[in-house]
Design a protein around this motif. Structure first.
Motif, PDB file in Angstrom:
ATOM      1  N   GLY A  87     -42.214 -27.122 -23.461  1.00 53.77           N
ATOM      2  CA  GLY A  87     -40.698 -26.400 -22.864  1.00 53.77           C
ATOM      3  C   GLY A  87     -40.058 -26.863 -23.670  1.00 53.77           C
ATOM      4  N   CYS A  89     -34.807 -17.352 -30.048  1.00 58.08           N
ATOM      5  CA  CYS A  89     -34.205 -17.078 -29.672  1.00 58.08           C
ATOM      6  C   CYS A  89     -32.911 -17.309 -29.946  1.00 58.08           C
ATOM      7  CB  CYS A  89     -34.178 -17.742 -28.268  1.00 58.08           C
ATOM      8  SG  CYS A  89     -33.007 -17.314 -26.946  1.00 58.08           S
ATOM      9  N   PHE A 112     -36.873 -13.527 -24.080  1.00 60.29           N
ATOM     10  CA  PHE A 112     -38.278 -13.690 -23.412  1.00 60.29           C
ATOM     11  C   PHE A 112     -39.096 -12.832 -22.173  1.00 60.29           C
ATOM     12  CE2 PHE A 112     -35.852 -17.969 -24.268  1.00 60.29           C
ATOM     13  CZ  PHE A 112     -36.691 -18.636 -24.528  1.00 60.29           C
ATOM     14  N   PHE A 162     -42.741 -13.535 -20.715  1.00 57.09           N
ATOM     15  CA  PHE A 162     -41.781 -14.569 -20.291  1.00 57.09           C
ATOM     16  C   PHE A 162     -41.568 -13.826 -18.783  1.00 57.09           C
ATOM     17  CE2 PHE A 162     -42.102 -16.553 -24.077  1.00 57.09           C
ATOM     18  CZ  PHE A 162     -42.313 -18.350 -23.739  1.00 57.09           C
ATOM     19  N   MET A 177     -39.085 -19.086 -17.918  1.00 54.73           N
ATOM     20  CA  MET A 177     -37.989 -19.138 -17.829  1.00 54.73           C
ATOM     21  C   MET A 177     -37.410 -19.106 -17.218  1.00 54.73           C
ATOM     22  SD  MET A 177     -36.103 -16.154 -18.011  1.00 54.73           S
ATOM     23  CE  MET A 177     -34.852 -16.543 -19.505  1.00 54.73           C
ATOM     24  N   VAL A 212     -37.327 -23.625 -20.209  1.00 52.77           N
ATOM     25  CA  VAL A 212     -38.264 -23.104 -21.051  1.00 52.77           C
ATOM     26  C   VAL A 212     -39.262 -23.694 -20.558  1.00 52.77           C
ATOM     27  CG1 VAL A 212     -39.148 -21.331 -23.253  1.00 52.77           C
ATOM     28  CG2 VAL A 212     -36.978 -21.305 -22.313  1.00 52.77           C
ATOM     29  N   ARG A 244     -45.908 -18.989 -18.693  1.00 48.34           N
ATOM     30  CA  ARG A 244     -45.368 -18.754 -19.558  1.00 48.34           C
ATOM     31  C   ARG A 244     -43.728 -18.655 -18.761  1.00 48.34           C
ATOM     32  NH1 ARG A 244     -44.859 -15.265 -25.585  1.00 48.34           N
ATOM     33  NH2 ARG A 244     -46.349 -17.454 -26.790  1.00 48.34           N
TER      34      ARG A 244
END
Length: 583
Positions: free
Chosen positions: A525, A251, A152, A157, A210, A234, A208
């Motif tokens: 998300g 991911c 990420f 992110f 996480m 996320v 973005r």
């Protein structure tokens, strides 16, 4: 030079080294003393010669003593190498020995994989964690989490920490409440998830986000669930469902490649109705087939009262193939019937397609014609059995789906080294509440319906489909996600549908609705359970074996003895009064 106990190789021969760790095993052999020295990285064999001053101290070494040694690396004599160890070609001839700390006799063997009572293991968790399997699991967990963070980070992110003390906004499970000393009579809640907080971060313009998030839910424990858990959280703005699926699948492919050196195939996608109809589950194990078949038409003219009544009530008769099942005895089938009842079935009819003919628990009503049709519909072979479940459609499919997993386990169809990921999409937005029959959120109330579905909100809400998606792996749900409602008036409509008054909405969610009024972008998300991911990746059957300090099945920390009573003054300071427990 200092080395770890897993680092030395034949190329290090004649090097003078220093090692430190725990005595894993000690052996006396013909005047020499051998010991395996262990740390997190591995094991190295060390040797004490009676001509050295360290020999006398070595005679008194016991398992789990903490020592430091200095000596010379040498090759093991031919024929004594240990191919099971990376260090198995060498040993260290010890010149100096320092006993740093003596160990009491451990309550169980640390250097063996013996079957030890789990509560005893948890009581001495710091010793249990020295065992090689748990060290491997915790190391794998680190690699998986690091791979997630790297993935990420490379895609822009930001990892943003959200608070642990928040407002109670029920999300389907009980909150853990924390009384406030400074605000008597008021409570914080521990987060069940950062759901609203990460949506607020999208409204705040971070785009973005996480987080490796710690979450708490006051619910009963299971082998794949703890009240305290960790998830990959996320959220991203201006996205479509397809974009979320792509980034989360990428991911997982990255994580498996980096942590396990496994290249995953693209994830298949199943609509919720397809998953339920084919596998009787919204988290199907796709490592094997055994697809369910609805066989009402096979019994359209049956005189079997149970089947006839189900057909007349527009229910379902569902068939499941049992590979090799014809070899089971009647007693074996009786056991299966009881297992089926435990899994929600009212009963189960079996048909054995043996080489010597057809046998059945309802042989009076299942003739050769019916058996032939069942064989064809389920793609069964001679030697297989067919299991039949009759009930209301969803109930029959659900029971058959659970028995599908039982059959796969008994037939050896679940490959522990295989990873069968899948996406389940197009979930219902609402489901009927069992007690009232009224619509209730199938997920959380912030999930957006599919496009052009808002018109059904007042006329037929149970037909509404959600922009919701689950990632599943080997029969486990790894996590859920959705595209969120980003307009305040739409969110208020959902709350009204759920029967919340304007006052209740303002009290519980007023802060969030106010935020939606200030230009909230479209966003969506997902959250994935890290404990379950590591459990499956490590080949374990309980998440307690991939968590450093888990609770037991009763949600107690038997190592620290928690939960436990606290001094009366602490209770008084919190303006609380304890009442006797309910009997």
């Amino acid at each position: 030079m200092k080395y770890s106990c897993g680092a030395l190789r034949a190329s290090d021969e004649r090097a003078v080294v220093e090692l430190a760790g725990w005595v894993n095993v000690r052996r006396d052999h013909g005047g020499l003393i051998f010991a395996d020295l262990r740390d997190r990285d591995g094991i190295t064999q060390i040797v004490f010669d009676p001509q050295r001053a360290s020999f006398g101290e070595a005679e008194r070494l016991r398992h789990e003593d903490v020592i430091r040694v200095r000596g010379t690396v040498r090759r093991r004599p031919a024929g004594t190498e240990n191919a099971k160890l990376p260090t198995g070609e060498i040993e260290v001839s010890v010149d100096d020995l320092e006993v740093i700390n003596r160990s009491a006799v451990p309550p169980f063997q640390i250097n063996k994989d013996d079957d030890v009572d789990e509560n005893l293991r948890m009581q001495y968790r710091y010793l249990d964690l020295r065992r090689a399997p748990l060290q491997r699991n915790i190391t794998l967990r680190h690699k998986i989490v690091k791979a997630m963070r790297d993935f990420f980070d490379e895609r822009g992110f930001l990892e943003i920490e959200t608070p642990m003390l928040i407002k109670s906004t029920p999300e389907g499970a009980r909150d853990f409440l924390v009384p406030s000393r400074l605000h008597p009579g008021s409570f914080y809640a521990l987060p069940q998830s950062p759901q609203l907080l990460k949506q607020l971060l999208m409204i705040a313009g971070f785009g973005r986000y996480m987080q490796i998030a710690r979450c708490m839910r006051d619910e009963d424990s299971r082998a794949d669930r703890q009240t305290e858990f960790t998830q990959l959280d996320v959220e991203l703005s201006f996205c479509t469902q397809e974009e979320v699926l792509e980034i989360m699948e990428s991911c997982m492919r990255h994580v498996w490649r980096e942590a396990l050196d496994v290249e995953l195939q693209p994830f298949p996608r199943l609509a919720h109705v397809q998953a339920m109809g084919t596998y009787g589950s919204d988290k199907p194990d796709l490592r094997f087939g055994l697809e369910l078949q609805r066989v009402n038409n096979v019994f359209a003219k049956t005189d079997f009262a149970i089947f006839k009544s189900v057909i007349d009530a527009n229910g379902a008769i569902v068939a499941l193939r049992y590979p090799g099942g014809a070899a089971l005895s009647r007693r074996d089938f009786d056991v299966l019937v009881e297992i089926a009842k435990q899994n929600g079935a009212k009963g189960m009819v079996w048909v054995a397609l043996g080489a010597d003919g057809v046998k059945s628990s309802a042989s009076k009503f299942i003739d050769e014609s019916a058996a032939t049709q069942l064989r064809e519909r389920t793609q069964s072979e001679t030697g297989d059995a067919v299991l039949l479940f009759a009930d209301a459609g969803t109930a029959a499919l659900s029971a058959a789906g659970k028995m599908r997993n039982v059959v796969a386990e008994r037939a050896g169809l679940r490959d522990p080294n295989s990873f069968a990921f899948a996406w389940i999409t197009d979930f219902p937005l609402f489901e009927a509440d069992e007690a009232t029959g009224k619509p209730a959120p199938a997920h959380h109330p912030f999930t957006a319906p599919a496009d052009d579905q808002w018109a059904l909100l007042e006329s037929d809400p149970l037909r509404m489909r959600a922009q919701h998606y689950d990632m599943v792996l080997n029969g486990f749900e790894l996590g859920s996600g959705s595209i969120r409602i980003h307009k305040a008036d739409f969110q208020r409509k959902i709350f009204a549908m759920l029967g919340l008054t304007p006052e209740q909405v303002d009290d519980r969610f007023g802060f969030f609705l106010r935020a939606l009024d200030y230009g909230a972008p479209p966003h969506g998300g997902m959250a994935l359970g890290i404990d379950r991911i590591v459990m499956i990746a490590a080949g374990e059957t309980s998440i307690r074996d991939v968590i450093a300090f888990p609770k037991n099945q009763l949600m107690r920390d038997v190592m620290m003895d928690a939960p436990s009573a606290v001094p009366e003054q602490l209770v008084t300071d919190l303006s609380l009064r304890l009442v006797p427990p309910r009997t």
